[in-house]
Design a protein around this motif. Structure first.
Motif, PDB file in Angstrom:
ATOM      1  N   VAL B  88       0.856  -1.186   0.119  1.00 55.90           N
ATOM      2  CA  VAL B  88       0.212   0.142   0.024  1.00 55.90           C
ATOM      3  C   VAL B  88       0.793   1.091   0.167  1.00 55.90           C
ATOM      4  CG1 VAL B  88      -1.852   1.223   1.187  1.00 55.90           C
ATOM      5  CG2 VAL B  88      -1.818  -1.113   1.167  1.00 55.90           C
ATOM      6  N   TYR B  89       0.646   2.179  -0.823  1.00 54.09           N
ATOM      7  CA  TYR B  89       1.528   3.485  -1.094  1.00 54.09           C
ATOM      8  C   TYR B  89       0.629   4.611  -0.375  1.00 54.09           C
ATOM      9  CZ  TYR B  89       4.662   0.728  -3.719  1.00 54.09           C
ATOM     10  OH  TYR B  89       5.657  -0.512  -3.940  1.00 54.09           O
ATOM     11  N   PHE B  90       1.232   5.216   0.405  1.00 50.86           N
ATOM     12  CA  PHE B  90       0.481   6.495   0.966  1.00 50.86           C
ATOM     13  C   PHE B  90       1.335   7.732   0.637  1.00 50.86           C
ATOM     14  CE2 PHE B  90      -2.579   4.621   3.664  1.00 50.86           C
ATOM     15  CZ  PHE B  90      -2.416   3.408   3.972  1.00 50.86           C
ATOM     16  N   CYS B  91       0.480   8.738   0.153  1.00 50.71           N
ATOM     17  CA  CYS B  91       0.968  10.114   0.150  1.00 50.71           C
ATOM     18  C   CYS B  91       0.587  10.872   1.184  1.00 50.71           C
ATOM     19  CB  CYS B  91       0.087  10.728  -1.235  1.00 50.71           C
ATOM     20  SG  CYS B  91       0.656  12.338  -1.513  1.00 50.71           S
ATOM     21  N   ALA B  92       1.442  11.692   1.600  1.00 46.98           N
ATOM     22  CA  ALA B  92       1.168  12.492   2.770  1.00 46.98           C
ATOM     23  C   ALA B  92       1.717  14.000   2.566  1.00 46.98           C
ATOM     24  CB  ALA B  92       2.012  11.963   4.104  1.00 46.98           C
ATOM     25  N   SER B  93       1.146  15.009   3.319  1.00 47.63           N
ATOM     26  CA  SER B  93       1.582  16.548   3.212  1.00 47.63           C
ATOM     27  C   SER B  93       1.826  17.096   4.588  1.00 47.63           C
ATOM     28  CB  SER B  93       0.693  17.136   2.333  1.00 47.63           C
ATOM     29  OG  SER B  93      -0.508  17.388   2.915  1.00 47.63           O
ATOM     30  N   SER B  94       2.482  18.060   4.581  1.00 49.67           N
ATOM     31  CA  SER B  94       2.670  18.783   5.810  1.00 49.67           C
ATOM     32  C   SER B  94       3.404  20.080   5.462  1.00 49.67           C
ATOM     33  CB  SER B  94       3.585  17.997   6.895  1.00 49.67           C
ATOM     34  OG  SER B  94       4.998  18.384   6.605  1.00 49.67           O
ATOM     35  N   GLN B  95       3.328  20.982   6.393  1.00 51.43           N
ATOM     36  CA  GLN B  95       3.990  22.354   6.077  1.00 51.43           C
ATOM     37  C   GLN B  95       5.717  21.691   6.402  1.00 51.43           C
ATOM     38  OE1 GLN B  95       2.290  24.165   4.718  1.00 51.43           O
ATOM     39  NE2 GLN B  95       2.808  25.792   5.865  1.00 51.43           N
ATOM     40  N   GLU B  96       6.570  22.283   5.829  1.00 51.78           N
ATOM     41  CA  GLU B  96       8.061  21.863   5.948  1.00 51.78           C
ATOM     42  C   GLU B  96       8.471  22.027   7.356  1.00 51.78           C
ATOM     43  OE1 GLU B  96      10.863  24.300   4.120  1.00 51.78           O
ATOM     44  OE2 GLU B  96      12.414  23.044   4.534  1.00 51.78           O
ATOM     45  N   PRO B  97       8.899  20.731   7.919  1.00 54.97           N
ATOM     46  CA  PRO B  97       9.292  20.527   9.147  1.00 54.97           C
ATOM     47  C   PRO B  97      10.730  21.396   9.242  1.00 54.97           C
ATOM     48  CG  PRO B  97       9.483  18.527   8.378  1.00 54.97           C
ATOM     49  CD  PRO B  97       8.878  19.476   7.219  1.00 54.97           C
ATOM     50  N   THR B  98      11.097  22.164  10.464  1.00 51.97           N
ATOM     51  CA  THR B  98      12.268  22.664  10.499  1.00 51.97           C
ATOM     52  C   THR B  98      12.546  22.913  12.032  1.00 51.97           C
ATOM     53  OG1 THR B  98      11.214  25.034  10.642  1.00 51.97           O
ATOM     54  CG2 THR B  98      11.834  24.435   8.444  1.00 51.97           C
ATOM     55  N   GLN B  99      13.567  23.280  12.201  1.00 51.42           N
ATOM     56  CA  GLN B  99      14.039  23.628  13.860  1.00 51.42           C
ATOM     57  C   GLN B  99      12.782  24.131  14.732  1.00 51.42           C
ATOM     58  OE1 GLN B  99      17.629  25.390  14.468  1.00 51.42           O
ATOM     59  NE2 GLN B  99      17.908  24.449  16.867  1.00 51.42           N
ATOM     60  N   GLN B 100      12.543  25.185  13.978  1.00 53.00           N
ATOM     61  CA  GLN B 100      11.374  25.998  14.507  1.00 53.00           C
ATOM     62  C   GLN B 100      10.028  25.468  14.448  1.00 53.00           C
ATOM     63  OE1 GLN B 100      13.544  27.358  12.319  1.00 53.00           O
ATOM     64  NE2 GLN B 100      14.962  28.134  14.154  1.00 53.00           N
ATOM     65  N   ARG B 101       9.880  24.597  13.497  1.00 53.18           N
ATOM     66  CA  ARG B 101       8.406  23.995  13.176  1.00 53.18           C
ATOM     67  C   ARG B 101       8.398  22.577  12.965  1.00 53.18           C
ATOM     68  NH1 ARG B 101       6.612  27.262   8.170  1.00 53.18           N
ATOM     69  NH2 ARG B 101       7.166  25.246   7.522  1.00 53.18           N
ATOM     70  N   ARG B 102       8.935  21.653  14.243  1.00 51.29           N
ATOM     71  CA  ARG B 102       9.429  20.555  14.045  1.00 51.29           C
ATOM     72  C   ARG B 102       8.085  19.508  14.221  1.00 51.29           C
ATOM     73  NH1 ARG B 102      11.786  22.104  18.562  1.00 51.29           N
ATOM     74  NH2 ARG B 102      13.826  22.333  17.618  1.00 51.29           N
ATOM     75  N   SER B 103       6.987  20.281  15.043  1.00 51.36           N
ATOM     76  CA  SER B 103       5.550  19.555  15.177  1.00 51.36           C
ATOM     77  C   SER B 103       4.813  19.453  14.145  1.00 51.36           C
ATOM     78  CB  SER B 103       5.078  20.263  16.684  1.00 51.36           C
ATOM     79  OG  SER B 103       4.949  21.667  16.158  1.00 51.36           O
ATOM     80  N   GLU B 104       5.235  19.850  12.985  1.00 50.79           N
ATOM     81  CA  GLU B 104       4.034  19.845  11.713  1.00 50.79           C
ATOM     82  C   GLU B 104       3.456  18.540  11.522  1.00 50.79           C
ATOM     83  OE1 GLU B 104       4.484  23.780  11.218  1.00 50.79           O
ATOM     84  OE2 GLU B 104       2.961  22.431  10.214  1.00 50.79           O
ATOM     85  N   THR B 105       2.211  18.422  11.559  1.00 52.87           N
ATOM     86  CA  THR B 105       1.573  17.205  11.451  1.00 52.87           C
ATOM     87  C   THR B 105       1.617  16.606  10.022  1.00 52.87           C
ATOM     88  OG1 THR B 105       0.152  17.749  13.277  1.00 52.87           O
ATOM     89  CG2 THR B 105      -0.680  15.954  11.602  1.00 52.87           C
ATOM     90  N   GLN B 106       1.654  15.550   9.619  1.00 56.55           N
ATOM     91  CA  GLN B 106       1.735  15.035   8.244  1.00 56.55           C
ATOM     92  C   GLN B 106       0.304  14.470   8.318  1.00 56.55           C
ATOM     93  OE1 GLN B 106       4.476  12.078   6.968  1.00 56.55           O
ATOM     94  NE2 GLN B 106       6.121  13.484   7.847  1.00 56.55           N
ATOM     95  N   TYR B 107      -0.196  14.819   7.078  1.00 60.09           N
ATOM     96  CA  TYR B 107      -1.724  14.364   6.715  1.00 60.09           C
ATOM     97  C   TYR B 107      -1.785  13.376   5.792  1.00 60.09           C
ATOM     98  CZ  TYR B 107      -3.451  18.287   9.528  1.00 60.09           C
ATOM     99  OH  TYR B 107      -3.587  19.206  10.760  1.00 60.09           O
TER     100      TYR B 107
END
Lengths: 113, 117
Positions: B88-107
């Motif tokens: 099964v192949y899943f695509c996901a997206s998020s805002q770019e995780p960075t040092q300041q935004r490491r908590s970005e959720t993947q959808y």
């Protein structure tokens, strides 16, 4: 050092019981630890997450316990319900992973009615 | 109002064929991913892509290639399909995780179930 080790691989719990899933990591640069829940036929979805500056985070029946010194964290599901039956993934992220999520292997949880 | 959508949902094909899976996100995210989930449910990141950088998992065969026509789309092309590509192949997206935004959720999208015969 980039691994996140998750156990058990599968878990069966009676309805109303407490489900506990454990994860361990080696990389001390990890600084954010999410848990994702995946129902059959669906993609994973964020359930709850914790930062290492707190030892516990609770959202409803779901609690993450975090032990920084032991480099371990766990998911507790209180009063487990059949609707909680799913696969649960722990993950970690930090500078050393180039801010890419490092995933545990998953735990298949079955709640028996 | 699906946030991350994938097509097709099911794909059955013969060994040696070339196929594509499409992914679209309407969340305004700048980073997209492809994952492979095997029969044991293990999630393996294949690619991470934003408008600045493509990060490839070095264990992914070069028969797999991501193609992004724009920020909202990341398609997966697979050449010369093999039996072991069944997953099964899943695509996901998020805002770019960075040092300041490491908590970005993947959808995640709903997945594409690929069976190679």
């Amino acid at each position: 050092q980039q691994q996140v080790k998750q156990s058990p691989q599968s878990l069966i719990v009676q309805k109303g019981g407490i489900s506990i899933i454990n994860c361990a990591y080696e990389n001390t640069a990890f600084d954010y630890f999410p848990w994702y829940q995946q129902f059959p036929g669906k993609g994973p979805a964020l359930l709850i997450a914790i930062r290492p500056d707190v030892s516990e985070k609770k959202e409803g029946r779901f609690t993450i316990s975090f032990n920084k010194s032991a480099k371990q964290f766990s998911l507790h599901i209180m009063d487990s319900q059949p609707g909680d039956s799913a696969t649960y993934f722990c993950a970690a992220i930090g500078a050393d992973s180039n801010y890419q999520l490092i995933w545990g292997a998953g735990t298949k949880l079955i709640i028996k009615p | 109002d699906t946030a991350v959508s994938q097509t097709p949902k099911y794909l059955v094909t013969q060994m040696g064929n070339d196929k594509s899976i499409k992914c679209e996100q309407n969340l305004g995210h700048d980073t997209m991913y492809w994952y492979k989930q095997d029969s044991k449910k293990f999630l393996k990141i294949m690619f991470s892509y934003n408008n600045k950088e493509l990060i490839i998992n070095e264990t992914v065969p070069n028969r797999f290639s991501p193609k992004s026509p724009d920020k909202a789309h990341l398609n997966l092309h697979i050449n010369s399909l093999e039996l072991g590509d069944s997953a099964v192949y899943f695509c996901a997206s998020s805002q770019e995780p960075t040092q300041q935004r490491r908590s970005e959720t993947q959808y995640f999208g709903p997945g594409t179930r690929l069976l190679v015969l």
